[in-house]
Design a protein around this motif. Structure first.
Motif, PDB file in Angstrom:
ATOM      1  N   GLU A  54       5.000  -6.608 102.043  1.00 30.95           N
ATOM      2  CA  GLU A  54       4.287  -7.574 101.207  1.00 30.95           C
ATOM      3  C   GLU A  54       4.409  -9.004 101.730  1.00 30.95           C
ATOM      4  N   GLY A  55       5.152  -9.180 102.831  1.00 33.10           N
ATOM      5  CA  GLY A  55       5.278 -10.502 103.429  1.00 33.10           C
ATOM      6  C   GLY A  55       6.304 -11.410 102.775  1.00 33.10           C
ATOM      7  N   LYS A  56       7.122 -10.843 101.899  1.00 31.32           N
ATOM      8  CA  LYS A  56       8.149 -11.645 101.228  1.00 31.32           C
ATOM      9  C   LYS A  56       9.398 -11.792 102.087  1.00 31.32           C
ATOM     10  N   LEU A  57       9.568 -10.895 103.041  1.00 30.09           N
ATOM     11  CA  LEU A  57      10.706 -10.895 103.956  1.00 30.09           C
ATOM     12  C   LEU A  57      10.216 -10.488 105.338  1.00 30.09           C
ATOM     13  N   GLN A  58      11.069 -10.697 106.331  1.00 29.56           N
ATOM     14  CA  GLN A  58      10.832 -10.167 107.661  1.00 29.56           C
ATOM     15  C   GLN A  58      12.108  -9.503 108.154  1.00 29.56           C
ATOM     16  N   LEU A  59      11.954  -8.448 108.920  1.00 29.98           N
ATOM     17  CA  LEU A  59      13.125  -7.754 109.452  1.00 29.98           C
ATOM     18  C   LEU A  59      14.010  -8.688 110.256  1.00 29.98           C
ATOM     19  N   TYR A  67      24.673  -2.539 102.382  1.00 30.43           N
ATOM     20  CA  TYR A  67      23.740  -2.269 101.289  1.00 30.43           C
ATOM     21  C   TYR A  67      24.137  -2.955  99.986  1.00 30.43           C
ATOM     22  N   ALA A  68      25.396  -3.297  99.847  1.00 27.00           N
ATOM     23  CA  ALA A  68      25.800  -4.134  98.716  1.00 27.00           C
ATOM     24  C   ALA A  68      25.161  -5.520  98.856  1.00 27.00           C
ATOM     25  N   LEU A  69      25.072  -6.004 100.098  1.00 25.69           N
ATOM     26  CA  LEU A  69      24.431  -7.295 100.355  1.00 25.69           C
ATOM     27  C   LEU A  69      22.916  -7.198 100.196  1.00 25.69           C
ATOM     28  N   LEU A  70      22.321  -6.090 100.631  1.00 22.37           N
ATOM     29  CA  LEU A  70      20.875  -5.913 100.479  1.00 22.37           C
ATOM     30  C   LEU A  70      20.471  -5.870  99.006  1.00 22.37           C
ATOM     31  N   ALA A  71      21.336  -5.338  98.150  1.00 27.69           N
ATOM     32  CA  ALA A  71      21.053  -5.333  96.713  1.00 27.69           C
ATOM     33  C   ALA A  71      20.975  -6.771  96.182  1.00 27.69           C
ATOM     34  N   LEU A  72      21.847  -7.633  96.677  1.00 34.18           N
ATOM     35  CA  LEU A  72      21.793  -9.049  96.286  1.00 34.18           C
ATOM     36  C   LEU A  72      20.518  -9.707  96.788  1.00 34.18           C
ATOM     37  N   LEU A  73      20.042  -9.279  97.946  1.00 41.88           N
ATOM     38  CA  LEU A  73      18.792  -9.817  98.482  1.00 41.88           C
ATOM     39  C   LEU A  73      17.608  -9.384  97.618  1.00 41.88           C
ATOM     40  N   VAL A  74      17.628  -8.148  97.137  1.00 45.06           N
ATOM     41  CA  VAL A  74      16.591  -7.684  96.207  1.00 45.06           C
ATOM     42  C   VAL A  74      16.566  -8.589  94.981  1.00 45.06           C
ATOM     43  N   GLU A  75      17.745  -8.914  94.474  1.00 49.26           N
ATOM     44  CA  GLU A  75      17.834  -9.794  93.301  1.00 49.26           C
ATOM     45  C   GLU A  75      17.278 -11.176  93.602  1.00 49.26           C
ATOM     46  N   LYS A  76      17.616 -11.695  94.761  1.00 49.35           N
ATOM     47  CA  LYS A  76      17.181 -13.038  95.143  1.00 49.35           C
ATOM     48  C   LYS A  76      15.655 -13.118  95.245  1.00 49.35           C
ATOM     49  N   ILE A  77      15.053 -12.165  95.919  1.00 48.12           N
ATOM     50  CA  ILE A  77      13.605 -12.199  96.150  1.00 48.12           C
ATOM     51  C   ILE A  77      12.816 -11.866  94.883  1.00 48.12           C
ATOM     52  N   LYS A 113      19.520 -17.056 105.816  1.00 46.63           N
ATOM     53  CA  LYS A 113      18.316 -17.777 105.378  1.00 46.63           C
ATOM     54  C   LYS A 113      18.214 -17.777 103.863  1.00 46.63           C
ATOM     55  N   TYR A 114      18.637 -16.708 103.230  1.00 43.96           N
ATOM     56  CA  TYR A 114      18.518 -16.567 101.781  1.00 43.96           C
ATOM     57  C   TYR A 114      19.824 -16.877 101.059  1.00 43.96           C
ATOM     58  N   PHE A 115      20.925 -16.815 101.803  1.00 40.32           N
ATOM     59  CA  PHE A 115      22.234 -17.159 101.253  1.00 40.32           C
ATOM     60  C   PHE A 115      22.906 -18.112 102.253  1.00 40.32           C
ATOM     61  N   PRO A 116      22.588 -19.395 102.174  1.00 37.31           N
ATOM     62  CA  PRO A 116      23.056 -20.377 103.166  1.00 37.31           C
ATOM     63  C   PRO A 116      24.564 -20.430 103.331  1.00 37.31           C
ATOM     64  N   GLU A 117      25.302 -20.033 102.299  1.00 36.55           N
ATOM     65  CA  GLU A 117      26.758 -20.058 102.368  1.00 36.55           C
ATOM     66  C   GLU A 117      27.318 -18.910 103.197  1.00 36.55           C
ATOM     67  N   PRO A 163      19.341  -3.738  88.719  1.00 31.11           N
ATOM     68  CA  PRO A 163      18.873  -2.593  87.926  1.00 31.11           C
ATOM     69  C   PRO A 163      17.434  -2.775  87.433  1.00 31.11           C
ATOM     70  N   GLU A 164      17.113  -3.992  86.987  1.00 34.88           N
ATOM     71  CA  GLU A 164      15.759  -4.262  86.490  1.00 34.88           C
ATOM     72  C   GLU A 164      14.755  -4.269  87.631  1.00 34.88           C
ATOM     73  N   ALA A 165      15.137  -4.854  88.756  1.00 36.31           N
ATOM     74  CA  ALA A 165      14.230  -4.909  89.910  1.00 36.31           C
ATOM     75  C   ALA A 165      13.881  -3.513  90.400  1.00 36.31           C
ATOM     76  N   MET A 166      14.879  -2.648  90.516  1.00 37.90           N
ATOM     77  CA  MET A 166      14.629  -1.283  90.978  1.00 37.90           C
ATOM     78  C   MET A 166      13.747  -0.523  89.982  1.00 37.90           C
ATOM     79  N   GLN A 167      13.966  -0.778  88.712  1.00 41.08           N
ATOM     80  CA  GLN A 167      13.158  -0.132  87.678  1.00 41.08           C
ATOM     81  C   GLN A 167      11.700  -0.565  87.786  1.00 41.08           C
ATOM     82  N   LYS A 168      11.478  -1.869  87.904  1.00 40.44           N
ATOM     83  CA  LYS A 168      10.119  -2.404  87.928  1.00 40.44           C
ATOM     84  C   LYS A 168       9.406  -2.154  89.256  1.00 40.44           C
ATOM     85  N   LEU A 169      10.142  -2.230  90.350  1.00 38.12           N
ATOM     86  CA  LEU A 169       9.523  -2.180  91.662  1.00 38.12           C
ATOM     87  C   LEU A 169       9.454  -0.781  92.277  1.00 38.12           C
TER      88      LEU A 169
END
Length: 388
Positions: free
Chosen positions: A124-129, A207-217, A135-139, A223-229
């Motif tokens: 969908e163009g929201k991220l790139q491999l 994958y624990a970090l990728l879950a946080l990226l799902v939340e960020k985007i 980039k999404y978590f500057p810290e 849980p809600e993002a996975m349900q909706k998406l």
């Protein structure tokens, strides 16, 4: 007289309109509607289907459903379920039986579903491999770790299950959450195990970090993002993300092979790498969607189902959220296994042969990993169905 004729004409008109309206309402539900990611597969020959069912049933009774198997098992070809069975208990003490609608812990098969949402965001163009996690978590301190190296386990990050085992890093009397994992990393308490993208090392932290990226985007809790998406669009009605605070008393439990219940521990609140509960039928819905170019674009699918780690010889490899076995005869098996507490799981998707094989157990057994042997019924895979 004119008034009477007018009144009768009006009544006739209104009645006719109501009949027409009622007819339209009746017809609408009968119209054929397809899922948004529907794919047309050819029908299986009835004789062939019966033959396959017989062989799979024999394998299941002799190799899987022994020693009081507890879980669900399903084999499908071209979207048609050839064989399925459900045994055991989601709660042994209460004798709550497992059926086709009983969600079981997927363990690391969860990674496949987490990856799919990330990958659809890429489509969908929201991220790139090639985007860095930083980039999404500057810290985040490691600037060369990309979304791709998280997906294919080439990031170099150590496993959170190991570094939080050190008492100077984490108090195991407290539940660990994804945000805690990120904070520990950002606080500089751990080092990379190797230079990013230099080799493969399977690691739950990715994958624990990728879950946080799902939340960020998505700007939604995981849980809600996975349900909706994912779950709602695919009509995966029996699938959900385990929330320790909310679900620990109602979720399917996991057991040792002796039916001894395995208690939760401090790692049971981390999701993305695990903690998705689902059923074989819901996983089949997901698998069928992956054949649709509306779910994954053809260009992205080519990147998902390919190996990225060839530093060592062998047939085993890892794509983007999926394991591979690549043989010299140009045959490739795609799969993902799981093991968490007493839950052992297996998901095979034979893309060339449009076959799905799923085994989920909530009572410890390694037998579900033998499901790969069934691949020989559908293609030229280097296994044999063992005979007793």
């Amino acid at each position: 007289m004119n008034k009477l004729i007018y009144l009768l004409a009006t009544i006739f008109f209104i009645t006719s309109c109501k009949k027409e309206s009622n007819q339209k309402k009746i017809n609408i539900p009968n119209q054929k509607t397809e899922a948004p990611f529907h794919v047309n597969f050819s029908k299986i020959d009835k004789k062939k289907k019966k033959e396959l069912k017989s062989k799979i049933s024999k394998f299941y009774s002799e190799k899987i459903n022994v020693d009081h198997f507890s879980g669900g098992f399903l084999v499908a070809k071209n979207g048609e379920i050839i064989f399925e069975d459900y045994e055991g208990f989601s709660n042994y003490k209460d004798k709550k039986k497992i059926d086709k609608n009983a969600p079981l812990h997927l363990a690391s098969i969860s990674k496949v579903l987490t990856a799919s949402v990330i990958l659809r965001m890429i489509d969908e163009g929201k991220l790139q491999l090639e985007d860095t996690f930083q980039k999404y978590f500057p810290e985040f301190p490691f600037e060369k770790i990309t979304i791709q190296t998280l997906l294919n386990h080439r990031s170099g990050i150590p496993n959170y299950a190991y570094f939080t085992d050190k008492k100077e890093i984490w108090n195991k009397s407290e539940m660990l959450y994804n945000t805690d994992v990120l904070k520990i990393i950002c606080d500089g308490k751990i080092d990379l195990e190797f230079r990013p993208d230099s080799k493969f090392s399977y690691c739950n932290t990715n994958y624990a970090l990728l879950a946080l990226l799902v939340e960020k985007i998505s700007n939604m809790p995981f849980p809600e993002a996975m349900q909706k998406l994912l779950f709602e669009p695919l009509n995966m009605k029996s699938t959900y993300i385990f929330d320790y605070k909310k679900d620990k008393d109602t979720a399917s439990l996991s057991y040792k092979s002796t039916w001894e219940k395995i208690p939760y521990d401090h790692l049971d609140a981390v999701y993305g790498d695990k903690n998705i509960y689902s059923t074989p039928r819901d996983l089949l819905k997901f698998d069928l969607a992956t054949y649709s170019n509306k779910f994954f674009s053809d260009s992205l699918r080519a990147k998902i189902f390919k190996g990225y780690s060839y530093e060592s010889k062998g047939v085993k490899n890892y794509g983007l959220g999926i394991r591979l076995r690549e043989w010299e005869n140009d045959v490739t098996m795609f799969y993902h296994n799981g093991w968490w507490h007493g839950s052992t799981t297996s998901y095979l998707t034979l893309k060339k042969d449009t076959v799905t094989i799923i085994g989920l157990s909530n009572k410890f057994t390694r037998k579900v990993y033998q499901t790969k042997q069934l691949s020989v019924l559908f293609g030229n895979y280097p296994f044999e169905l063992e005979e007793d």
